[in-house]
Motif scaffolding. Structure first.
Motif, PDB file in Angstrom:
ATOM      1  N   ARG A 417       0.835  -1.193   0.000  1.00 29.38           N
ATOM      2  CA  ARG A 417       0.000   0.000   0.000  1.00 29.38           C
ATOM      3  C   ARG A 417       0.876   1.252   0.000  1.00 29.38           C
ATOM      4  N   ALA A 418       1.902   1.243  -0.831  1.00 31.74           N
ATOM      5  CA  ALA A 418       2.816   2.387  -0.914  1.00 31.74           C
ATOM      6  C   ALA A 418       2.044   3.634  -1.318  1.00 31.74           C
ATOM      7  N   PRO A 419       2.230   4.739  -0.612  1.00 30.72           N
ATOM      8  CA  PRO A 419       1.416   5.927  -0.879  1.00 30.72           C
ATOM      9  C   PRO A 419       1.832   6.707  -2.110  1.00 30.72           C
ATOM     10  N   ARG A 420       3.057   6.488  -2.599  1.00 29.51           N
ATOM     11  CA  ARG A 420       3.583   7.245  -3.741  1.00 29.51           C
ATOM     12  C   ARG A 420       4.381   6.312  -4.644  1.00 29.51           C
ATOM     13  N   PRO A 421       4.736   6.774  -5.852  1.00 29.84           N
ATOM     14  CA  PRO A 421       5.566   5.948  -6.731  1.00 29.84           C
ATOM     15  C   PRO A 421       6.902   5.584  -6.086  1.00 29.84           C
ATOM     16  N   THR A 422       7.411   4.442  -6.466  1.00 34.27           N
ATOM     17  CA  THR A 422       8.677   3.922  -5.940  1.00 34.27           C
ATOM     18  C   THR A 422       9.854   4.528  -6.694  1.00 34.27           C
ATOM     19  N   TRP A 423      10.902   4.889  -5.978  1.00 36.68           N
ATOM     20  CA  TRP A 423      12.139   5.288  -6.640  1.00 36.68           C
ATOM     21  C   TRP A 423      12.850   4.020  -7.114  1.00 36.68           C
ATOM     22  N   VAL A 424      13.210   3.971  -8.375  1.00 36.09           N
ATOM     23  CA  VAL A 424      13.895   2.806  -8.937  1.00 36.09           C
ATOM     24  C   VAL A 424      15.344   3.200  -9.219  1.00 36.09           C
ATOM     25  N   VAL A 425      16.282   2.576  -8.509  1.00 35.35           N
ATOM     26  CA  VAL A 425      17.697   2.934  -8.596  1.00 35.35           C
ATOM     27  C   VAL A 425      18.371   2.036  -9.615  1.00 35.35           C
ATOM     28  N   ASP A 426      18.884   2.651 -10.671  1.00 40.22           N
ATOM     29  CA  ASP A 426      19.579   1.899 -11.714  1.00 40.22           C
ATOM     30  C   ASP A 426      20.367   2.913 -12.537  1.00 40.22           C
ATOM     31  N   ASP A 427      21.036   2.470 -13.577  1.00 44.08           N
ATOM     32  CA  ASP A 427      21.772   3.382 -14.454  1.00 44.08           C
ATOM     33  C   ASP A 427      20.819   3.897 -15.525  1.00 44.08           C
ATOM     34  N   TRP A 428      20.153   5.016 -15.237  1.00 46.82           N
ATOM     35  CA  TRP A 428      19.231   5.618 -16.182  1.00 46.82           C
ATOM     36  C   TRP A 428      19.897   6.727 -16.988  1.00 46.82           C
ATOM     37  N   ILE A 429      21.183   6.983 -16.711  1.00 45.58           N
ATOM     38  CA  ILE A 429      21.897   8.034 -17.435  1.00 45.58           C
ATOM     39  C   ILE A 429      22.302   7.547 -18.824  1.00 45.58           C
ATOM     40  N   ASN A 430      22.812   6.327 -18.896  1.00 45.65           N
ATOM     41  CA  ASN A 430      23.227   5.736 -20.171  1.00 45.65           C
ATOM     42  C   ASN A 430      22.486   4.420 -20.376  1.00 45.65           C
ATOM     43  N   PRO A 431      21.194   4.498 -20.591  1.00 45.56           N
ATOM     44  CA  PRO A 431      20.415   3.262 -20.638  1.00 45.56           C
ATOM     45  C   PRO A 431      20.668   2.459 -21.903  1.00 45.56           C
ATOM     46  N   LEU A 458      13.060   7.591 -11.557  1.00 42.81           N
ATOM     47  CA  LEU A 458      14.121   6.786 -12.168  1.00 42.81           C
ATOM     48  C   LEU A 458      15.451   7.469 -11.882  1.00 42.81           C
ATOM     49  N   ILE A 459      16.193   6.955 -10.908  1.00 44.95           N
ATOM     50  CA  ILE A 459      17.371   7.662 -10.414  1.00 44.95           C
ATOM     51  C   ILE A 459      18.573   6.726 -10.363  1.00 44.95           C
ATOM     52  N   SER A 460      19.748   7.337 -10.321  1.00 43.94           N
ATOM     53  CA  SER A 460      20.987   6.578 -10.161  1.00 43.94           C
ATOM     54  C   SER A 460      21.275   6.394  -8.677  1.00 43.94           C
ATOM     55  N   ALA A 461      22.251   5.539  -8.374  1.00 44.41           N
ATOM     56  CA  ALA A 461      22.648   5.337  -6.981  1.00 44.41           C
ATOM     57  C   ALA A 461      23.212   6.620  -6.393  1.00 44.41           C
ATOM     58  N   ALA A 462      23.964   7.384  -7.185  1.00 45.28           N
ATOM     59  CA  ALA A 462      24.513   8.648  -6.682  1.00 45.28           C
ATOM     60  C   ALA A 462      23.392   9.628  -6.358  1.00 45.28           C
ATOM     61  N   GLN A 463      22.343   9.666  -7.205  1.00 49.69           N
ATOM     62  CA  GLN A 463      21.205  10.536  -6.912  1.00 49.69           C
ATOM     63  C   GLN A 463      20.468  10.087  -5.653  1.00 49.69           C
ATOM     64  N   PHE A 464      20.368   8.800  -5.460  1.00 49.27           N
ATOM     65  CA  PHE A 464      19.739   8.284  -4.243  1.00 49.27           C
ATOM     66  C   PHE A 464      20.511   8.733  -3.013  1.00 49.27           C
ATOM     67  N   ASN A 465      21.826   8.602  -3.069  1.00 52.47           N
ATOM     68  CA  ASN A 465      22.644   9.049  -1.942  1.00 52.47           C
ATOM     69  C   ASN A 465      22.448  10.540  -1.681  1.00 52.47           C
ATOM     70  N   ALA A 466      22.421  11.321  -2.757  1.00 54.45           N
ATOM     71  CA  ALA A 466      22.258  12.764  -2.592  1.00 54.45           C
ATOM     72  C   ALA A 466      20.899  13.106  -1.982  1.00 54.45           C
ATOM     73  N   ARG A 467      19.859  12.377  -2.375  1.00 53.81           N
ATOM     74  CA  ARG A 467      18.538  12.647  -1.819  1.00 53.81           C
ATOM     75  C   ARG A 467      18.484  12.280  -0.329  1.00 53.81           C
ATOM     76  N   LEU A 468      19.173  11.211   0.046  1.00 53.73           N
ATOM     77  CA  LEU A 468      19.233  10.861   1.461  1.00 53.73           C
ATOM     78  C   LEU A 468      19.911  11.964   2.262  1.00 53.73           C
ATOM     79  N   CYS A 469      20.970  12.518   1.682  1.00 52.05           N
ATOM     80  CA  CYS A 469      21.690  13.589   2.379  1.00 52.05           C
ATOM     81  C   CYS A 469      20.830  14.844   2.531  1.00 52.05           C
TER      82      CYS A 469
END
Length: 529
Positions: A417-431, A458-469
């Motif tokens: 029952r996730a209230p919002r879309p899921t962040w999907v961490v992968d290499d979306w920069i050079n797909p 659709l985010i990269s691992a580096a973007q995920f880290n930055a969002r956590l920070c």
């Protein structure tokens, strides 16, 4: 057209109402037993859940982005089912069940009217106990829904023709056939019109039924078809330029003609599929090929219709290289009618080879196969997010964010029952987007229609880290991944999984000083593979 009812009292003709109610209960039985099958059931039920939670009732959504692989009828019905019954796996199967039950009931009414009660009962008994049909009635995807709409459309169109030929009132039935064809288009696309149109055209030309043809193309009926089928497609094109090219050119014509999509199979693929998944009833199929079966008689026109119906569906889906088993579900209704005709002919013959006991054994064996198949599917479910997601749902807060690492579990949001879309961490920069469908291509295609949401989810691992920070103190994240991801991704290092399964785990990340030190204090590892 109507055959006289034979005097054979041994033919089983139960009361119509009780029989059809029993068929409905039978088709729904055990639908609650197993989790959503991946990827198909998880994908389609997940899209309906995404629409419901976001209030996007016109636009199908995959992780918050427009998903235009298929039209919306299944999603609308599943949204309604979720609203009434709650977001349960069996609720996602209600549209398929209704389509199966509705088409079986329509077959009963039609065959009883134009043959007799025994033929109607036998047809529906065979149809509802075919393992293929039973499984389709309890599978949450579009195949049974479009099969049901096509069945209803063909029966309504045939009824229109027969009534017109007899000089009976037929206009309202012509309108019904047009509306059902429109619903079939909204269920699966152009095949909702192409298949019943081809079936009826061949049958009409074969019998030179010109009056019936004019009855079907009555202008008010054509207007009803356009009024039901067209608005959604026009709205999507106005809102998302490029929709027509993607939905019609790419998803319909290019996929039909190309050989690089999923599930490439030989031309003859569907014949053993139909024979095997219709056992034990298909053992009587040889009788359809007997010359005596096609002799002059009251049933010949309906048998011709059924064999055309069956052949058009099987041939149409045999032409492309890509083949999925569920595509040929529309062939089961005419097959059941033909098999019933064979069995009843043998039953009614002097010294007939078919007895009530033999038919009873066949029905019991078919029902047993259906039940066993559902039991096996329930115990062999693999990859489902249900066990972990249900545990997380008990702990999650409305403002928590769900994150998935290098994968997109289609059923996670529904079960959690996730209230919002899921962040999907992968290499979306050079797909490297594959030609074949998979979760990555589907998300990438969806983001083309909504780049803003795509950049958000659709985010990269580096973007995920930055969002956590950058997240506020006390923010919480639930992260889905494989067990080995705990050692690969910086935010997870040193943490124990909150919930864990055989292959997957979910970690809870609480934004605090320790997390900031681990993720933001040094150079984070990318986690990319």
């Amino acid at each position: 057209m109507r055959a006289s009812t034979p005097p054979a009292g041994s033919l089983w003709t139960p009361p119509a109402g009780r029989f059809l109610l029993a068929v409905g209960v039978w088709l729904a039985w055990l639908a609650w037993l197993r989790p959503l099958t991946l990827p198909d059931e998880g994908r389609y039920a997940g899209v309906a859940w995404d629409m419901l939670r976001s209030g996007s009732h016109a636009v199908p959504l995959l992780d918050g982005m427009p998903y235009f692989h298929k039209p919306p009828l299944y999603y609308w019905l599943t949204e309604l089912s979720f609203s009434v019954f709650g977001a349960h796996p069996w609720a996602a199967r209600v549209p398929s069940w209704l389509a199966a039950w509705g088409s079986a009931a329509a077959m009963y009414v039609f065959v009883r009217r134009h043959r007799d009660a025994a033929a109607a009962t036998m047809t529906v008994l065979i149809l509802s106990t075919m393992p293929f049909f039973y499984g389709g009635a309890q599978f949450a995807n579009l195949d049974m829904l479009v099969a049901g709409m096509i069945t209803l459309c063909v029966l309504a169109a045939t009824e229109t023709v027969l009534r017109a030929e007899r000089g009976q009132a037929h206009r309202w039935m012509s309108v019904a056939a047009a509306a059902l064809a429109a619903l079939a288009v909204l269920a699966k696309g152009l095949i909702g019109l192409v298949l019943p149109g081809a079936i009826m055209l061949i049958w009409l030309l074969w019998g030179r039924r010109w009056r019936g043809l004019s009855a079907l193309v009555w202008p008010p009926a054509l207007l009803v078809f356009l009024a039901v089928a067209a608005p959604w497609f026009v709205l999507m094109q106005l809102r998302y330029p490029g929709f027509y090219d993607y939905f019609f050119v790419y998803q319909h014509f290019q996929r039909f003609a190309a050989g690089g999509f999923n599930n490439a199979q030989p031309f003859w693929f569907y014949l053993p599929v139909l024979a095997g998944l219709s056992l034990p009833w298909s053992l009587w199929g040889g009788g359809i090929l007997r010359r005596a079966f096609w002799a002059e008689g009251a049933a010949r026109d309906l048998r011709r219709l059924a064999v055309i119906w069956f052949a058009v569906v099987v041939l149409f889906f045999s032409l492309p290289h890509s083949k999925l088993i569920g595509y040929v579900l529309p062939a089961l209704a005419p097959l059941a009618f033909l098999l019933a005709e064979v069995i009843l002919a043998a039953w009614r013959a002097e010294a007939g080879s078919v007895t009530p006991r033999l038919v009873g054994i066949g029905a019991a064996a078919a029902a047993a196969v259906c039940v066993i198949a559902v039991g096996v599917a329930a115990t062999a479910a693999r990859g489902s997010a249900a066990p972990l997601a249900k545990l997380v749902r008990e702990q999650a807060r409305p403002d928590d964010t769900f994150v998935s690492l290098h994968a997109y579990p289609f059923d996670l949001a529904l079960y959690a029952r996730a209230p919002r879309p899921t962040w999907v961490v992968d290499d979306w920069i050079n797909p490297e987007v594959p030609v074949r469908d998979n979760w990555r291509k589907e998300l990438y295609d969806a983001a083309r229609f909504d780049p803003a949401t795509g950049q958000q989810v659709l985010i990269s691992a580096a973007q995920f880290n930055a969002r956590l920070c950058a997240a506020p103190e006390g923010a919480r994240f639930w992260v889905w991944g494989n067990h080995e991801d705990g050692a690969v991704y910086t935010p997870l290092q040193g943490l124990h999984a909150a919930v864990s399964g055989v292959k997957h785990a979910m970690w809870r990340l609480d934004v605090d000083a320790a997390l900031r030190q681990r993720v933001c204090g040094g150079t984070p590892t990318t986690g990319l593979r």
